[in-house]
Design a protein around this motif. Structure first.
Motif, PDB file in Angstrom:
ATOM      1  N   VAL A 302      35.277 110.131  37.539  1.00 33.90           N
ATOM      2  CA  VAL A 302      36.518 109.429  37.873  1.00 33.90           C
ATOM      3  C   VAL A 302      36.616 108.133  37.073  1.00 33.90           C
ATOM      4  CG1 VAL A 302      35.564 108.086  39.800  1.00 33.90           C
ATOM      5  CG2 VAL A 302      37.967 108.732  39.849  1.00 33.90           C
ATOM      6  N   LYS A 303      35.470 107.683  36.526  1.00 32.58           N
ATOM      7  CA  LYS A 303      35.465 106.432  35.765  1.00 32.58           C
ATOM      8  C   LYS A 303      35.918 106.615  34.316  1.00 32.58           C
ATOM      9  CE  LYS A 303      31.710 104.273  38.415  1.00 32.58           C
ATOM     10  NZ  LYS A 303      31.502 105.345  39.382  1.00 32.58           N
ATOM     11  N   ASN A 304      36.000 107.843  33.819  1.00 29.98           N
ATOM     12  CA  ASN A 304      36.416 108.054  32.430  1.00 29.98           C
ATOM     13  C   ASN A 304      37.885 107.673  32.242  1.00 29.98           C
ATOM     14  OD1 ASN A 304      33.886 109.199  32.292  1.00 29.98           O
ATOM     15  ND2 ASN A 304      34.594 111.300  31.992  1.00 29.98           N
ATOM     16  N   PHE A 305      38.171 106.920  31.194  1.00 33.50           N
ATOM     17  CA  PHE A 305      39.577 106.557  30.960  1.00 33.50           C
ATOM     18  C   PHE A 305      39.813 106.226  29.498  1.00 33.50           C
ATOM     19  CE2 PHE A 305      37.495 102.504  32.171  1.00 33.50           C
ATOM     20  CZ  PHE A 305      37.867 101.685  31.105  1.00 33.50           C
ATOM     21  N   GLN A 306      41.088 106.279  29.112  1.00 36.92           N
ATOM     22  CA  GLN A 306      41.563 105.829  27.810  1.00 36.92           C
ATOM     23  C   GLN A 306      42.723 104.875  28.053  1.00 36.92           C
ATOM     24  OE1 GLN A 306      42.511 109.658  26.009  1.00 36.92           O
ATOM     25  NE2 GLN A 306      40.675 109.572  24.731  1.00 36.92           N
ATOM     26  N   ILE A 307      42.737 103.755  27.339  1.00 31.74           N
ATOM     27  CA  ILE A 307      43.798 102.751  27.494  1.00 31.74           C
ATOM     28  C   ILE A 307      44.713 102.812  26.281  1.00 31.74           C
ATOM     29  CG2 ILE A 307      44.299 100.279  27.711  1.00 31.74           C
ATOM     30  CD1 ILE A 307      42.940 101.469  30.178  1.00 31.74           C
ATOM     31  N   VAL A 308      46.031 102.886  26.537  1.00 31.24           N
ATOM     32  CA  VAL A 308      47.011 103.011  25.457  1.00 31.24           C
ATOM     33  C   VAL A 308      48.210 102.098  25.722  1.00 31.24           C
ATOM     34  CG1 VAL A 308      46.396 105.409  24.929  1.00 31.24           C
ATOM     35  CG2 VAL A 308      48.180 104.945  26.626  1.00 31.24           C
ATOM     36  N   HIS A 309      49.015 101.920  24.687  1.00 28.96           N
ATOM     37  CA  HIS A 309      50.295 101.217  24.802  1.00 28.96           C
ATOM     38  C   HIS A 309      51.373 102.289  24.948  1.00 28.96           C
ATOM     39  CE1 HIS A 309      53.786  98.774  23.776  1.00 28.96           C
ATOM     40  NE2 HIS A 309      53.044  97.691  23.795  1.00 28.96           N
ATOM     41  N   SER A 310      52.326 102.082  25.832  1.00 34.72           N
ATOM     42  CA  SER A 310      53.310 103.142  26.109  1.00 34.72           C
ATOM     43  C   SER A 310      54.143 103.496  24.879  1.00 34.72           C
ATOM     44  CB  SER A 310      54.232 102.727  27.256  1.00 34.72           C
ATOM     45  OG  SER A 310      54.889 101.517  26.936  1.00 34.72           O
ATOM     46  N   SER A 311      54.231 102.573  23.904  1.00 37.42           N
ATOM     47  CA  SER A 311      55.034 102.863  22.719  1.00 37.42           C
ATOM     48  C   SER A 311      54.295 103.687  21.675  1.00 37.42           C
ATOM     49  CB  SER A 311      55.502 101.559  22.069  1.00 37.42           C
ATOM     50  OG  SER A 311      56.394 100.913  22.928  1.00 37.42           O
ATOM     51  N   ASP A 312      52.978 103.828  21.835  1.00 39.38           N
ATOM     52  CA  ASP A 312      52.214 104.650  20.896  1.00 39.38           C
ATOM     53  C   ASP A 312      50.983 105.207  21.614  1.00 39.38           C
ATOM     54  OD1 ASP A 312      50.968 105.908  18.833  1.00 39.38           O
ATOM     55  OD2 ASP A 312      50.838 104.179  17.508  1.00 39.38           O
ATOM     56  N   PRO A 313      51.184 106.222  22.459  1.00 39.80           N
ATOM     57  CA  PRO A 313      50.068 106.741  23.265  1.00 39.80           C
ATOM     58  C   PRO A 313      48.988 107.432  22.446  1.00 39.80           C
ATOM     59  CG  PRO A 313      52.079 108.008  23.654  1.00 39.80           C
ATOM     60  CD  PRO A 313      52.468 106.854  22.798  1.00 39.80           C
ATOM     61  N   GLU A 314      49.212 107.622  21.142  1.00 37.45           N
ATOM     62  CA  GLU A 314      48.167 108.218  20.305  1.00 37.45           C
ATOM     63  C   GLU A 314      47.187 107.168  19.781  1.00 37.45           C
ATOM     64  OE1 GLU A 314      47.834 111.481  20.270  1.00 37.45           O
ATOM     65  OE2 GLU A 314      49.541 111.297  21.610  1.00 37.45           O
ATOM     66  N   TYR A 315      47.548 105.889  19.880  1.00 34.78           N
ATOM     67  CA  TYR A 315      46.644 104.826  19.434  1.00 34.78           C
ATOM     68  C   TYR A 315      45.790 104.420  20.630  1.00 34.78           C
ATOM     69  CZ  TYR A 315      44.932 100.410  17.510  1.00 34.78           C
ATOM     70  OH  TYR A 315      44.130  99.386  17.068  1.00 34.78           O
ATOM     71  N   ILE A 316      44.511 104.802  20.596  1.00 36.13           N
ATOM     72  CA  ILE A 316      43.631 104.516  21.728  1.00 36.13           C
ATOM     73  C   ILE A 316      43.087 103.097  21.583  1.00 36.13           C
ATOM     74  CG2 ILE A 316      41.605 105.263  23.037  1.00 36.13           C
ATOM     75  CD1 ILE A 316      43.857 107.333  23.010  1.00 36.13           C
ATOM     76  N   VAL A 317      43.572 102.197  22.420  1.00 34.21           N
ATOM     77  CA  VAL A 317      43.120 100.804  22.371  1.00 34.21           C
ATOM     78  C   VAL A 317      41.661 100.717  22.827  1.00 34.21           C
ATOM     79  CG1 VAL A 317      43.548  98.463  23.250  1.00 34.21           C
ATOM     80  CG2 VAL A 317      45.470  99.999  22.773  1.00 34.21           C
ATOM     81  N   MET A 318      41.319 101.538  23.821  1.00 38.18           N
ATOM     82  CA  MET A 318      39.953 101.543  24.344  1.00 38.18           C
ATOM     83  C   MET A 318      39.715 102.862  25.059  1.00 38.18           C
ATOM     84  SD  MET A 318      38.443  99.161  27.417  1.00 38.18           S
ATOM     85  CE  MET A 318      36.863  99.594  28.166  1.00 38.18           C
ATOM     86  N   GLN A 319      38.479 103.373  24.980  1.00 38.92           N
ATOM     87  CA  GLN A 319      38.124 104.510  25.820  1.00 38.92           C
ATOM     88  C   GLN A 319      36.711 104.316  26.358  1.00 38.92           C
ATOM     89  OE1 GLN A 319      38.608 108.078  23.431  1.00 38.92           O
ATOM     90  NE2 GLN A 319      36.474 108.046  22.767  1.00 38.92           N
ATOM     91  N   PHE A 320      36.503 104.875  27.551  1.00 37.07           N
ATOM     92  CA  PHE A 320      35.230 104.678  28.250  1.00 37.07           C
ATOM     93  C   PHE A 320      34.912 105.959  29.002  1.00 37.07           C
ATOM     94  CE2 PHE A 320      32.990 103.459  32.180  1.00 37.07           C
ATOM     95  CZ  PHE A 320      31.912 102.764  31.655  1.00 37.07           C
ATOM     96  N   GLY A 321      33.652 106.391  28.947  1.00 36.35           N
ATOM     97  CA  GLY A 321      33.323 107.619  29.675  1.00 36.35           C
ATOM     98  C   GLY A 321      31.833 107.868  29.752  1.00 36.35           C
ATOM     99  N   ARG A 322      31.468 108.717  30.692  1.00 36.25           N
ATOM    100  CA  ARG A 322      30.060 108.979  30.993  1.00 36.25           C
ATOM    101  C   ARG A 322      29.459 109.996  30.025  1.00 36.25           C
ATOM    102  NH1 ARG A 322      27.306 108.655  36.025  1.00 36.25           N
ATOM    103  NH2 ARG A 322      29.240 108.385  37.178  1.00 36.25           N
ATOM    104  N   VAL A 323      28.213 109.715  29.598  1.00 37.76           N
ATOM    105  CA  VAL A 323      27.474 110.674  28.778  1.00 37.76           C
ATOM    106  C   VAL A 323      26.136 111.050  29.430  1.00 37.76           C
ATOM    107  CG1 VAL A 323      28.508 110.063  26.566  1.00 37.76           C
ATOM    108  CG2 VAL A 323      26.525 108.775  27.372  1.00 37.76           C
ATOM    109  N   ALA A 324      25.728 110.301  30.471  1.00 37.67           N
ATOM    110  CA  ALA A 324      24.518 110.615  31.241  1.00 37.67           C
ATOM    111  C   ALA A 324      24.660 109.888  32.580  1.00 37.67           C
ATOM    112  CB  ALA A 324      23.264 110.158  30.500  1.00 37.67           C
ATOM    113  N   ASP A 325      23.696 110.061  33.485  1.00 37.68           N
ATOM    114  CA  ASP A 325      23.807 109.458  34.811  1.00 37.68           C
ATOM    115  C   ASP A 325      24.060 107.954  34.740  1.00 37.68           C
ATOM    116  OD1 ASP A 325      23.552 111.833  36.027  1.00 37.68           O
ATOM    117  OD2 ASP A 325      21.470 111.576  36.685  1.00 37.68           O
ATOM    118  N   ASP A 326      23.337 107.278  33.862  1.00 38.00           N
ATOM    119  CA  ASP A 326      23.475 105.821  33.763  1.00 38.00           C
ATOM    120  C   ASP A 326      23.793 105.371  32.340  1.00 38.00           C
ATOM    121  OD1 ASP A 326      22.958 104.980  36.501  1.00 38.00           O
ATOM    122  OD2 ASP A 326      20.946 105.794  36.190  1.00 38.00           O
TER     123      ASP A 326
END
Length: 356
Positions: A302-326
């Protein structure tokens, strides 16, 4: 860049072309997700002359920073054109470049916006040592490259009325009064709204010309979701705009009614940029909500996310997500700096029952 520069009325924004291969996970490329149509810097510019106090600071990209936008394959990744897509497969096995920075300019680097055209790829690790004794976990941010350069550490403070995370440039010194204190993340009582500050002084203890007053670097709002405890979170991220020199416009509120959250709430958006998380799409096969992280995220959370600007949703300003337990990956682009991105990531760890 025009996305982050708000020229008076932001009328220059155009809708970015939707990627025809957005959901294609066959290429686990870690290249920045970019639209070919426009320069995203314009989305974040709020116009105006650069502030006097900032003129002395030079915007020098960190040593060894490599632009990942220069190869034609990168630009092809998210366009609707067909043709050169196969070249990217060769680069799949190479380690993604990350800026190489020296320890002596660490403080400058973590507050400096990412160079335009470069995705800064990082890794967040969570150390739960001491939790059995009532301590909070410590979070560490490193560059995700061969050298694993340390950038920041963060930990929740004990005995605070609200969630309050200290951010430091020294992994062994997480004290409020230490010289390595670089910023903090503070929540409201509900734990649904967060503000990110630099290491300046509280307005109540300001000097005569207010030059030492803390800046607000970002704010994060989590909306209670209509599905109750299940389903994707909704996030809004509010950041200061960028001036014509691509430097952050200082936001130094004199009281709580002048901060980023209140400006956003009152729709007073001068020198303020609103971003949001990209909505995940329901996948019938996996029976879950999915986002395309281009191989950078491997575990559903539930913590995985991508942050975008509504005028260009293909430009990922930031992304965060899990790759292991910690362990988590955290990638950010212009106009964010490491402190902003790390603090936004820390907010997602906080125990907001209303948003889980």
């Amino acid at each position: 860049m025009s996305m982050f520069q708000v020229k008076k009325e932001k009328k220059s924004k155009k809708k970015a072309a939707t990627s025809s291969d957005e959901e294609d996970d066959s290429d686990s490329s870690t290249k920045p997700i970019r639209s070919e149509k426009k320069n995203p810097a314009s989305l974040f510019q709020t116009g105006g002359d650069p502030p006097k106090e900032k003129k002395s600071k030079k915007k020098v990209p960190p040593k060894g920073a490599e632009s990942e936008e220069e190869t034609p394959e990168t630009l092809q990744k998210n366009s609707n054109k067909k043709g050169k897509a196969k070249k990217s497969k060769k680069q799949k096995e190479e380690r993604p470049p990350s800026p190489v920075i020296e320890v002596d300019n660490l403080e400058e680097f973590v507050l400096q916006p990412a160079p335009q055209g470069v995705t800064i790829k990082c890794r967040v690790t969570r150390d739960k040592k001491g939790m059995d004794r009532g301590l909070y976990p410590t979070y560490y941010l490193h560059l995700d490259n061969d050298k694993k350069v340390f950038l920041l550490a963060g930990r929740k403070r004990k005995k605070s009325k609200t969630s309050n995370y200290l951010i430091s440039i020294d992994p062994t010194d997480l004290s409020r009064g230490g010289e390595n204190f670089i910023g903090k993340l503070r929540s409201n009582l509900m734990g649904t709204r967060f503000t990110v500050f630099d290491n300046g002084t509280n307005p109540d203890r300001a000097n005569a010309d207010w030059s030492n007053v803390r800046q607000e670097l970002s704010a994060v709002v989590y909306e209670t979701n209509v599905l109750g405890f299940k389903g994707p979170r909704k996030m809004t991220v509010i950041i200061p705009g960028m001036n014509t020199d691509c430097e952050r416009v200082p936001i130094r509120p004199r009281n709580d009614n002048d901060g980023l959250l209140m400006r956003w709430q009152n729709r007073n958006m001068d020198n303020v940029i609103e971003l949001h998380n990209k909505a995940p799409v329901w996948n019938d096969e996996t029976q879950s909500y999915v986002l395309n992280f281009h191989g950078r995220v491997t575990h559903a959370s539930v913590k995985n996310f991508q942050i975008v600007h509504s005028s260009d949703p293909e430009y990922i300003v930031m992304q965060f997500g899990r790759v292991a337990d910690d362990a988590f990956t955290m990638d950010y682009n212009y106009p964010l700096c490491a402190v902003q991105a790390f603090a936004i990531a820390l907010s997602s760890f906080d125990g907001k029952l209303a948003c889980e």
